[in-house]
Design a protein around this motif. Structure first.
Motif, PDB file in Angstrom:
ATOM      1  N   LEU A  68       0.836  -1.206   0.000  1.00  7.65           N
ATOM      2  CA  LEU A  68       0.000   0.000   0.000  1.00  7.65           C
ATOM      3  C   LEU A  68       0.872   1.258   0.000  1.00  7.65           C
ATOM      4  CD1 LEU A  68      -2.805   1.254   0.218  1.00  7.65           C
ATOM      5  CD2 LEU A  68      -3.026   0.259   2.480  1.00  7.65           C
ATOM      6  N   GLU A  69       2.054   1.150   0.551  1.00  5.82           N
ATOM      7  CA  GLU A  69       2.976   2.299   0.556  1.00  5.82           C
ATOM      8  C   GLU A  69       3.774   2.399  -0.736  1.00  5.82           C
ATOM      9  OE1 GLU A  69       5.339   2.013   4.120  1.00  5.82           O
ATOM     10  OE2 GLU A  69       3.616   2.369   5.437  1.00  5.82           O
ATOM     11  N   GLY A  70       3.493   1.518  -1.694  1.00  5.88           N
ATOM     12  CA  GLY A  70       4.139   1.612  -3.001  1.00  5.88           C
ATOM     13  C   GLY A  70       5.382   0.757  -3.152  1.00  5.88           C
ATOM     14  N   LYS A  71       5.609  -0.114  -2.168  1.00 10.13           N
ATOM     15  CA  LYS A  71       6.834  -0.917  -2.206  1.00 10.13           C
ATOM     16  C   LYS A  71       6.551  -2.365  -2.605  1.00 10.13           C
ATOM     17  CE  LYS A  71       7.691   1.380   1.901  1.00 10.13           C
ATOM     18  NZ  LYS A  71       8.008   1.247   3.299  1.00 10.13           N
ATOM     19  N   ALA A  72       7.614  -3.140  -2.762  1.00  9.62           N
ATOM     20  CA  ALA A  72       7.469  -4.576  -2.952  1.00  9.62           C
ATOM     21  C   ALA A  72       6.801  -5.145  -1.700  1.00  9.62           C
ATOM     22  CB  ALA A  72       8.840  -5.213  -3.172  1.00  9.62           C
ATOM     23  N   ALA A 114      -0.093  13.791   1.212  1.00 11.96           N
ATOM     24  CA  ALA A 114       0.870  14.397   0.286  1.00 11.96           C
ATOM     25  C   ALA A 114       2.299  13.942   0.563  1.00 11.96           C
ATOM     26  CB  ALA A 114       0.768  15.913   0.372  1.00 11.96           C
ATOM     27  N   GLU A 115       2.622  13.720   1.838  1.00 12.91           N
ATOM     28  CA  GLU A 115       3.997  13.312   2.151  1.00 12.91           C
ATOM     29  C   GLU A 115       4.233  11.819   1.896  1.00 12.91           C
ATOM     30  OE1 GLU A 115       1.614  14.288   4.134  1.00 12.91           O
ATOM     31  OE2 GLU A 115       1.750  13.459   6.171  1.00 12.91           O
ATOM     32  N   HIS A 116       3.202  11.110   1.455  1.00 14.11           N
ATOM     33  CA  HIS A 116       3.369   9.687   1.128  1.00 14.11           C
ATOM     34  C   HIS A 116       2.914   9.399  -0.300  1.00 14.11           C
ATOM     35  CE1 HIS A 116       4.520   8.603   5.183  1.00 14.11           C
ATOM     36  NE2 HIS A 116       3.526   9.350   5.627  1.00 14.11           N
ATOM     37  N   LYS A 117       3.354  10.275  -1.183  1.00 14.28           N
ATOM     38  CA  LYS A 117       3.004  10.168  -2.597  1.00 14.28           C
ATOM     39  C   LYS A 117       3.381   8.819  -3.206  1.00 14.28           C
ATOM     40  CE  LYS A 117       3.833  13.806  -5.858  1.00 14.28           C
ATOM     41  NZ  LYS A 117       4.727  14.951  -6.118  1.00 14.28           N
ATOM     42  N   LYS A 118       4.432   8.213  -2.685  1.00  9.28           N
ATOM     43  CA  LYS A 118       4.892   6.947  -3.259  1.00  9.28           C
ATOM     44  C   LYS A 118       3.793   5.881  -3.240  1.00  9.28           C
ATOM     45  CE  LYS A 118       8.462   3.412  -3.052  1.00  9.28           C
ATOM     46  NZ  LYS A 118       9.701   2.933  -2.430  1.00  9.28           N
ATOM     47  N   ALA A 119       2.853   6.040  -2.295  1.00 11.17           N
ATOM     48  CA  ALA A 119       1.752   5.075  -2.211  1.00 11.17           C
ATOM     49  C   ALA A 119       0.966   5.006  -3.518  1.00 11.17           C
ATOM     50  CB  ALA A 119       0.830   5.439  -1.049  1.00 11.17           C
ATOM     51  N   ALA A 120       1.076   6.055  -4.322  1.00 13.67           N
ATOM     52  CA  ALA A 120       0.343   6.073  -5.594  1.00 13.67           C
ATOM     53  C   ALA A 120       1.047   5.268  -6.681  1.00 13.67           C
ATOM     54  CB  ALA A 120       0.159   7.518  -6.060  1.00 13.67           C
ATOM     55  N   LEU A 121       2.171   4.655  -6.344  1.00  9.55           N
ATOM     56  CA  LEU A 121       2.985   4.016  -7.381  1.00  9.55           C
ATOM     57  C   LEU A 121       2.258   2.916  -8.156  1.00  9.55           C
ATOM     58  CD1 LEU A 121       5.569   3.645  -8.929  1.00  9.55           C
ATOM     59  CD2 LEU A 121       6.564   2.456  -6.975  1.00  9.55           C
ATOM     60  N   ILE A 122       1.680   1.953  -7.441  1.00  7.11           N
ATOM     61  CA  ILE A 122       1.041   0.850  -8.172  1.00  7.11           C
ATOM     62  C   ILE A 122      -0.133   1.355  -9.036  1.00  7.11           C
ATOM     63  CG2 ILE A 122      -0.290  -1.293  -7.905  1.00  7.11           C
ATOM     64  CD1 ILE A 122       1.640  -2.067  -5.655  1.00  7.11           C
ATOM     65  N   PRO A 123      -1.038   2.159  -8.461  1.00  8.77           N
ATOM     66  CA  PRO A 123      -2.106   2.693  -9.315  1.00  8.77           C
ATOM     67  C   PRO A 123      -1.572   3.486 -10.515  1.00  8.77           C
ATOM     68  CG  PRO A 123      -2.530   3.230  -7.007  1.00  8.77           C
ATOM     69  CD  PRO A 123      -1.221   2.528  -7.048  1.00  8.77           C
ATOM     70  N   ALA A 124      -0.476   4.226 -10.309  1.00  6.89           N
ATOM     71  CA  ALA A 124       0.080   5.013 -11.415  1.00  6.89           C
ATOM     72  C   ALA A 124       0.646   4.094 -12.498  1.00  6.89           C
ATOM     73  CB  ALA A 124       1.166   5.957 -10.896  1.00  6.89           C
ATOM     74  N   SER A 135      14.980   3.482  -9.592  1.00 10.61           N
ATOM     75  CA  SER A 135      15.211   2.128  -9.082  1.00 10.61           C
ATOM     76  C   SER A 135      14.126   1.716  -8.080  1.00 10.61           C
ATOM     77  CB  SER A 135      16.606   2.017  -8.463  1.00 10.61           C
ATOM     78  OG  SER A 135      16.677   2.759  -7.271  1.00 10.61           O
ATOM     79  N   GLU A 136      13.582   2.698  -7.369  1.00  8.59           N
ATOM     80  CA  GLU A 136      12.452   2.368  -6.488  1.00  8.59           C
ATOM     81  C   GLU A 136      11.254   1.883  -7.307  1.00  8.59           C
ATOM     82  OE1 GLU A 136      11.679   5.070  -2.828  1.00  8.59           O
ATOM     83  OE2 GLU A 136      12.909   6.299  -4.175  1.00  8.59           O
ATOM     84  N   VAL A 137      11.038   2.544  -8.436  1.00  8.75           N
ATOM     85  CA  VAL A 137       9.927   2.144  -9.307  1.00  8.75           C
ATOM     86  C   VAL A 137      10.170   0.738  -9.831  1.00  8.75           C
ATOM     87  CG1 VAL A 137       8.625   2.649 -11.404  1.00  8.75           C
ATOM     88  CG2 VAL A 137       9.447   4.529  -9.962  1.00  8.75           C
ATOM     89  N   LEU A 138      11.395   0.498 -10.295  1.00  6.60           N
ATOM     90  CA  LEU A 138      11.728  -0.807 -10.850  1.00  6.60           C
ATOM     91  C   LEU A 138      11.593  -1.906  -9.795  1.00  6.60           C
ATOM     92  CD1 LEU A 138      12.675  -1.844 -13.614  1.00  6.60           C
ATOM     93  CD2 LEU A 138      15.008  -1.838 -12.721  1.00  6.60           C
ATOM     94  N   ASN A 139      12.025  -1.589  -8.584  1.00 12.01           N
ATOM     95  CA  ASN A 139      11.962  -2.563  -7.495  1.00 12.01           C
ATOM     96  C   ASN A 139      10.516  -2.994  -7.240  1.00 12.01           C
ATOM     97  OD1 ASN A 139      13.205  -4.053  -5.373  1.00 12.01           O
ATOM     98  ND2 ASN A 139      12.320  -2.581  -3.919  1.00 12.01           N
ATOM     99  N   THR A 140       9.605  -2.054  -7.252  1.00 11.43           N
ATOM    100  CA  THR A 140       8.198  -2.385  -7.054  1.00 11.43           C
ATOM    101  C   THR A 140       7.619  -3.067  -8.294  1.00 11.43           C
ATOM    102  OG1 THR A 140       7.877  -0.565  -5.506  1.00 11.43           O
ATOM    103  CG2 THR A 140       5.908  -1.396  -6.605  1.00 11.43           C
TER     104      THR A 140
END
Ligand SMILES: Cc1cc2nc3c(=O)[nH]c(=O)nc-3n(C[C@H](O)[C@H](O)[C@H](O)COP(=O)(O)O)c2cc1C
Ligand code: SF4
Ligand code: FES
Lengths: 426, 169
Positions: free
Chosen positions: A185-189, B22-32, B60-65
């Protein structure tokens, strides 16, 4: 389906002709009717009803829901989150999908009540990515609630604010494990966290978080409607209420049934589900999802609840039973299961990453005819070495079914060695 | 080729961002990443770099996920992606027959794509529909309680369906 249920139909009302995805239909059946009143109740009283209901978590571990809510810190200046585990992925399990697909407002009403009870103003529903249609259904139901003033700021003038957001998973069984889910949920693996700290203390975005299964939360409105004591009385002593039990594999009427906790498994298979497919002789039952140790036919005269199944060395798990009949080879069955766990290991712990692959390859050797006599014990020992040496329960979940098959069906492994492998079966 | 959201995707991306602090924008990664995939068919390095920039995280964070999840695909699929569940309950109800039928009718096995890119096939894990096994998910659509007859009809229908460009081409 619903009419044949020996349960009470308080959770499962599929087939009564109503489309409960429609907010108006849901409301007409009594949904949200007492929401305003309940959002002005004392939070402790609300939680007390859930405690009284003996509602054991429906995600597999059976932890009492109301008790878990009580682990949240009493005074925190951080936001508190409710996270709904809708990642349903344990093989044999297909109950949460029912709510997502057919009765989304049961879940959402439960989300509102439960969020209120735990002082949360934001709730995330983590839904497995494959559930594309269900994700649309839930999104629509959430939008309808905002429009009706049942979500958002100052719900029904009670002064209570709540937002519910849905977040999609992306195809990883491990994200059903609650801390892996939070990472995802935090966008990580999706790699599980070490516990403690438990999510109730450090959860989503570092804040106190309660993770509950879909069915657990969907039961909350039902509990408040009938009263915690009455819900508890439907089940057995420490296992309150009814639950959705699934049955799949070799039975005449596979599907989802609502039954009281403690319902007899043999009756479930032979009466509710119509008996074995083509009346074939029963060989084994996996009681509640693929990680549960298997039962042999002489062990199935047992109550289906969290405590009773422990007495025969297995678990209730998710309540999704898989029925296996002759002439299926147990090696074929355990091969599928071990392939699954090896595929889904997140790879963080060596005993799980290496061990699950090793189990799979050893079992494959029995099928392909390359196994040697010592391999049966090697297999058992390898499983033993995974259990208890990992961060999360996936490792043990991979080990237990293997151990149970080796113990109870050792002769099949011996025969496979003698015959130089397995013939094709199904 | 550099990637950029279309106007429609831009609007949907804005909605996605609203869901998280807003400070946890990375959470939007999978939906994005799903939005990139919907627009382009699959994830390219450029698409992933673009999202890294939009979410203020490293590539690399994107790739890792992205590499952790099976539904985030790094290469194109066929127009009809046949995802056959071969886990226990589906196996007990004949999923191997469905795999054989795909071989016979489409000439491909798990992990393969037909030359005309109409079909690709993948063995998948439990789809949470075991009570209506065997199950095949075609793109996002579930097909449940399949028999060799109904699956054969489905494959024939997909074979004759008019398609424009294959998805992800
Ligand atoms: C490998 C693994 C997979 C899991 N998958 C799920 C799942 O798909 N759904 C679920 O609700 N719980 C799942 N769980 C259990 C969760 O970690 C957690 O206990 C549960 O969501 C808590 O909800 P409950 O108390 O309402 O049952 C899984 C656990 C493990 C170890
Ligand atoms: S037990 Fe397996 S799945 Fe769980 S954290 Fe360790 S490696 Fe990952
Ligand atoms: S085993 Fe195929 S859907 Fe569950």
């Amino acid at each position: 389906m619903a009419t044949e249920n020996p349960g009470t139909n308080c959770l499962l009302r599929d087939g009564d002709g109503n489309d409960y995805t429609d907010l108006k239909v849901y409301q007409k059946a009594g949904g949200y009717a007492k929401l305003k009143e309940r959002l002005t109740m004392s939070r402790d009283d609300l939680r007390e009803e859930v405690v009284k209901a003996n509602l054991r978590g429906r995600g597999g571990a059976g932890f009492p829901a109301g008790v878990k809510w009580g682990f949240l810190p009493k005074d925190t200046d951080k936001p508190v989150y409710l996270v709904i585990n809708a990642d349903e992925g344990e093989p044999g399990t297909f109950k949460d999908r029912y709510f997502l697909q057919k009765d989304p407002h049961r879940l959402l009403e439960g989300c509102i009540l439960s969020s209120y009870a735990i002082r949360s103003n934001a709730c995330y529903i983590y839904t497995r990515g494959e559930f594309y249609d269900e994700i649309q259904t839930i999104d629509k139901a959430i939008a309808d609630l905002y429009e009706a003033g049942l979500l958002g700021k100052n719900i029904l003038g009670t002064g209570y604010d709540l937002d519910i957001y849905q977040h999609p998973g992306a195809g990883a069984y491990i994200c059903g494990e609650e801390t892996a889910l939070l990472e995802s949920l935090e966008g990580k693996a999706g790699q599980p966290r070490m516990k403690p700290p438990f999510p109730a203390i450090v959860g989503l975005f570092g804040c106190p978080t309660i993770v509950n299964n879909v069915e657990t939360i969907a039961a909350v409105p039902v509990i408040l409607d009938m009263g915690g004591d009455n819900f508890a009385a439907l089940g057995t002593e420490r296992n309150g209420g009814t639950k959705l039990f699934g049955i799949s594999g070799h039975v005449k009427k596979p599907g989802l049934y609502e039954l009281p906790m403690g319902f007899n498994m043999k009756k479930f298979i032979y009466e509710v589900a119509g008996g074995t497919l083509d009346d074939r002789p029963l060989k084994a039952v996996i009681p509640g999802g693929s990680s549960c140790p298997m039962l042999t036919p002489d062990e199935i005269d047992i109550a289906m609840d969290f405590d009773s199944l422990k007495t025969v060395g297995s678990m209730l798990g998710t309540g999704g039973a898989i029925v296996i009949c002759e002439p299926t080879s147990m090696i074929d069955v355990i091969l599928r299961i071990s392939r699954f766990y090896s595929h889904e290991s997140c790879g963080q712990c060596t005993p799980c990453r290496e061990g699950t692959g090793w189990l799979y390859r050893l079992i494959k050797g029995f099928k392909d005819g390359t196994a040697r006599p010592g391999d049966i014990d090697t297999l058992y020992n390898a499983a033993e070495h995974i259990d208890g040496h990992t961060i999360c329960a996936l490792g043990p979940a991979a080990a237990w079914p293997v151990q149970s098959v080796v113990r109870k069906f050792r002769h099949e492994f011996e025969a496979a060695i003698q015959n130089g492998g397995l013939a094709e079966t199904a | 080729m550099p990637f950029e959201f279309s106007k429609e995707m831009e609007a949907r991306f804005a909605k996605v961002l609203e869901k998280y602090p807003a400070e946890h924008k990375k959470a939007a990664l999978i939906p994005a990443l799903y939005l990139v995939q919907e627009q382009h068919g699959y994830l390219t390095i450029d698409g992933m770099k673009y999202i890294a920039g939009r979410l203020d995280i490293s590539a690399s964070e994107v790739l890792n996920t992205a590499t952790f999840y099976t539904l985030l695909r790094k290469e194109p699929h066929g127009r009809f992606h046949l995802q056959v569940c071969t886990n226990v309950s589906c196996f007990l109800r004949g999923s191997d027959d469905l795999i054989r039928m795909i071989r016979d009718k489409c000439g491909i096995g798990p992990g393969e794509m037909s030359d005309d890119r109409r079909f690709s096939c993948e063995e998948v894990q439990c789809l949470a529909a075991c009570g209506t096994a065997p199950v095949v998910q075609v793109n996002w659509d579930y097909h449940e309680k399949l028999t060799t007859e109904s699956f054969s009809t489905l494959l024939e229908e997909l074979q004759s369906r008019e398609i424009s460009a294959p998805e992800g081409a």
